[in-house]
Design an enzyme around this catalytic site. Structure first.
Site, PDB file in Angstrom:
ATOM      1  N   VAL A   3       0.815  -1.215   0.000  1.00 56.46           N
ATOM      2  CA  VAL A   3       0.000   0.000   0.000  1.00 56.46           C
ATOM      3  C   VAL A   3       0.847   1.263   0.000  1.00 56.46           C
ATOM      4  O   VAL A   3       0.307   2.367   0.024  1.00 56.46           O
ATOM      5  CB  VAL A   3      -0.978   0.036   1.194  1.00 56.46           C
ATOM      6  CG1 VAL A   3      -1.877  -1.175   1.187  1.00 56.46           C
ATOM      7  CG2 VAL A   3      -0.239   0.152   2.518  1.00 56.46           C
ATOM      8  N   LYS A   4       2.174   1.126  -0.020  1.00 56.57           N
ATOM      9  CA  LYS A   4       3.050   2.293   0.023  1.00 56.57           C
ATOM     10  C   LYS A   4       3.398   2.775  -1.390  1.00 56.57           C
ATOM     11  O   LYS A   4       2.959   2.204  -2.387  1.00 56.57           O
ATOM     12  CB  LYS A   4       4.311   1.961   0.816  1.00 56.57           C
ATOM     13  CG  LYS A   4       4.056   1.481   2.239  1.00 56.57           C
ATOM     14  CD  LYS A   4       3.200   2.462   3.032  1.00 56.57           C
ATOM     15  CE  LYS A   4       3.174   2.149   4.517  1.00 56.57           C
ATOM     16  NZ  LYS A   4       2.560   0.862   4.854  1.00 56.57           N
TER      17      LYS A   4
END
Length: 418
Positions: free
Chosen positions: A353-354
Site C-alpha cells: 500500500v506504500k
C-alpha cells in the site's frame, strides 16, 4: 483512415508461446495459432522486446541463442497473415504538437515508454485492438481496446473484488511486465536472500534520499525495531510518537522493553504537533521523565515540521526517528525526506500500500556510520565477516540477567549493543 479489425499481439504473447514452463504457455500458443490463421499485427518494438527477453533468460528457463531468436523472428514475419508495423521515432512523437496529443498528454515514465510507443504506433496505423498480458497499462490509452487473455496473470486488468460497488478498495498495487521480469531474474540467480540486489537497492535509496547509509530489512516494522535498538532504547526508557499512525510506530518501543506515550496531532496536518510536544517536554522535564526517542510520523506522505522537532531534540536531549513509511518521494524544505538532516534515522516501508512495493520490505537510512553498522549487525544476528569485530563481551548464562547500569532488554546478548 479506416480502422482495422485485426489485433496487435503484444510481445508477452510471443514470449509465453515459446516458454513451455510458463503457466500461460498453452493459452498463448492457442492465441498465436488462432491469429496466425486470421491475421494479426506485431510492432517492430514487440520483436525487439521478444529478442531481448528470450536471449537473456528473463522469462525462459532455457534462453535462446541470438541465432535461434533471429531465426524465430524471421519465420514469424514471413507468414503472410502477420504484418509488422513500424514504430515511430520517440523524438518525432515529442515534436508533434497536434496529431499525438492524446498520447503525449500522459505522463511518461521510464518503463512506460515501451507502452507509449506501441500505443502511438497503433494509433497511426489505425489498429484499435491489442491483446496483452499487460492490459492495465494499456488501458490508460483511451483510443485502444484491450484484451487480457491471462485472467490469472499478475498483470491482469483489475476487476472489482466485490460485486458491491459501494466498497472502495483499500489499495491495489501496480505490477508491470518489467517488474515480473526483474523478479524472475533474481529467482534464476544464485541469490534469493542477501544477494547483490540488496546493496544495489540500498545504494539507490540512499542516493535518492541524499543519505549516507541505507540498511534494507524485511519490513518497515523491522526497520523501526532495529532503529530503536541501534539508538539504545531499552528497559526504563520511553518513546513518544503520534497517536495517528500504524501500531508499529509504537510497538517498536515495546519490542525493546521500553514504554510508549503519545503526543497529540496538529488538526490541520494530522502530524505530531511541535507545540504540543514542547508543552509535554516541559512537563516531563519537571518530573524527570523525558523521552529517549521521539518518532514523528509523516502521515499520508505529508512531512512533519522536522526543523521544530529537531530544535526541541537538541534542547531536551532525545533522539529522533522519522517514520516515513508513507513518505518515500516526499520533500521537506525542498529536500528529500530521508536525508536525515533533522533526525538520527529515517524508516521507509515497501508494503504493497506504500509508494513503491517490493512485496513487503523496509529500509532504514541514516548519516551516522555507527548507527548504520549497528543496524546492519542487528539485521544479521550480530554475524560479521570482519575479524576486527569478533568479540565476546558479557554474554550471560541467564537470559533474565541484565548488565548493571544498562537499559539492555534482558532477552538481548550484550555484544549486540556494541
Amino acid at each position: 483512415m479506416k480502422t482495422t479489425d485485426k489485433p496487435l499481439l503484444d510481445s508477452n504473447i510471443l514470449i509465453y508461446s515459446i516458454n513451455g514452463d510458463s503457466p500461460f504457455h498453452e493459452k498463448a500458443l492457442d492465441l498465436l495459432v488462432q491469429y496466425t490463421h486470421s491475421g494479426f499485427y506485431v510492432a517492430d518494438i514487440n520483436l525487439i522486446e521478444f529478442f531481448q527477453v528470450v536471449t537473456d533468460g528473463r522469462k525462459t528457463p532455457h534462453p535462446f541463442s541470438t541465432e535461434q531468436a533471429s531465426e524465430y523472428i524471421r519465420r514469424l514475419v514471413r507468414i503472410p497473415q502477420v504484418n509488422v508495423l513500424k514504430t515511430g521515432s520517440f523524438h518525432d512523437i515529442l515534436q508533434d504538437d497536434d496529431a499525438h496529443a492524446e498520447v503525449r498528454r500522459l505522463q511518461i515514465k521510464r518503463f512506460a515508454i515501451y507502452d507509449y510507443l506501441i500505443a502511438d504506433c497503433m494509433r497511426r496505423h489505425a489498429v484499435k485492438l491489442i491483446i496483452t498480458g499487460n492490459a492495465r497499462d494499456f488501458r490508460k490509452f483511451s483510443f485502444l481496446d484491450v484484451i487480457n487473455p491471462f485472467t490469472t496473470s499478475l498483470t491482469s486488468d483489475l476487476r472489482p473484488r466485490t460485486s458491491d460497488l459501494k466498497y472502495i478498495s483499500y489499495a491495489r498495487q501496480s505490477i508491470s511486465e518489467q517488474d515480473v521480469a526483474s523478479v524472475c531474474s533474481v529467482l534464476r540467480s544464485d541469490f534469493l536472500t542477501q544477494g547483490p540486489k540488496v546493496p544495489e537497492f540500498e545504494q539507490a535509496i540512499a542516493e535518492y534520499c541524499n543519505a549516507g547509509h541505507a540498511v534494507a530489512v524485511n519490513s518497515g516494522t523491522s526497520a523501526l525495531h532495529l532503529a530503536c535498538l541501534a539508538l539504545g532504547l531499552g528497559i526504563g526508557d520511553t518513546l513518544w510518537t503520534s497517536p495517528i499512525t500504524f501500531v508499529a510506530s509504537a510497538n517498536c518501543a515495546l519490542y525493546c522493553g521500553a514504554n510508549v506515550d503519545f503526543v497529540d496531532i496538529d488538526p490541520r496536518t494530522y502530524n505530531l504537533c511541535p507545540q504540543t510536544l514542547e508543552k509535554k517536554l516541559q512537563a516531563a522535564q519537571q518530573t524527570g521523565k523525558l523521552p529517549k526517542v521521539v518518532v514523528p510520523v509523516h502521515f499520508s506522505g505529508q512531512p512533519c515540521n522536522m526543523e521544530a522537532i529537531h530544535e526541541l531534540g537538541r534542547q531536551y536531549g532525545f533522539r529522533i526517528l522519522e517514520d516515513a513509511s508513507h513518505a518515500l518521494g516526499a520533500r521537506y524544505k525542498n529536500e528529500p525526506v530521508g536525508n536525515c538532516r533533522y533526525s538520527d534515522i529515517t524508516v521507509f516501508s515497501f508494503h504493497p500500500v506504500k509508494s513503491i512495493t517490493t512485496g513487503g520490505g523496509g529500509m532504514a537510512v541514516t548519516n551516522d556510520p555507527d548507527l548504520a553498522q549497528r543496524m546492519t549487525l542487528l539485521r544479521s544476528h550480530g554475524i560479521t565477516r570482519d575479524h576486527e569485530k569478533f568479540q565476546i563481551v558479557g554474554v550471560k548464562d541467564s537470559v533474565n540477567e541484565t548488565e548493571p547500569g544498562t537499559s539492555k532488554p534482558p532477552h538481548l546478548p550484550t555484544f549486540l549493543l556494541l
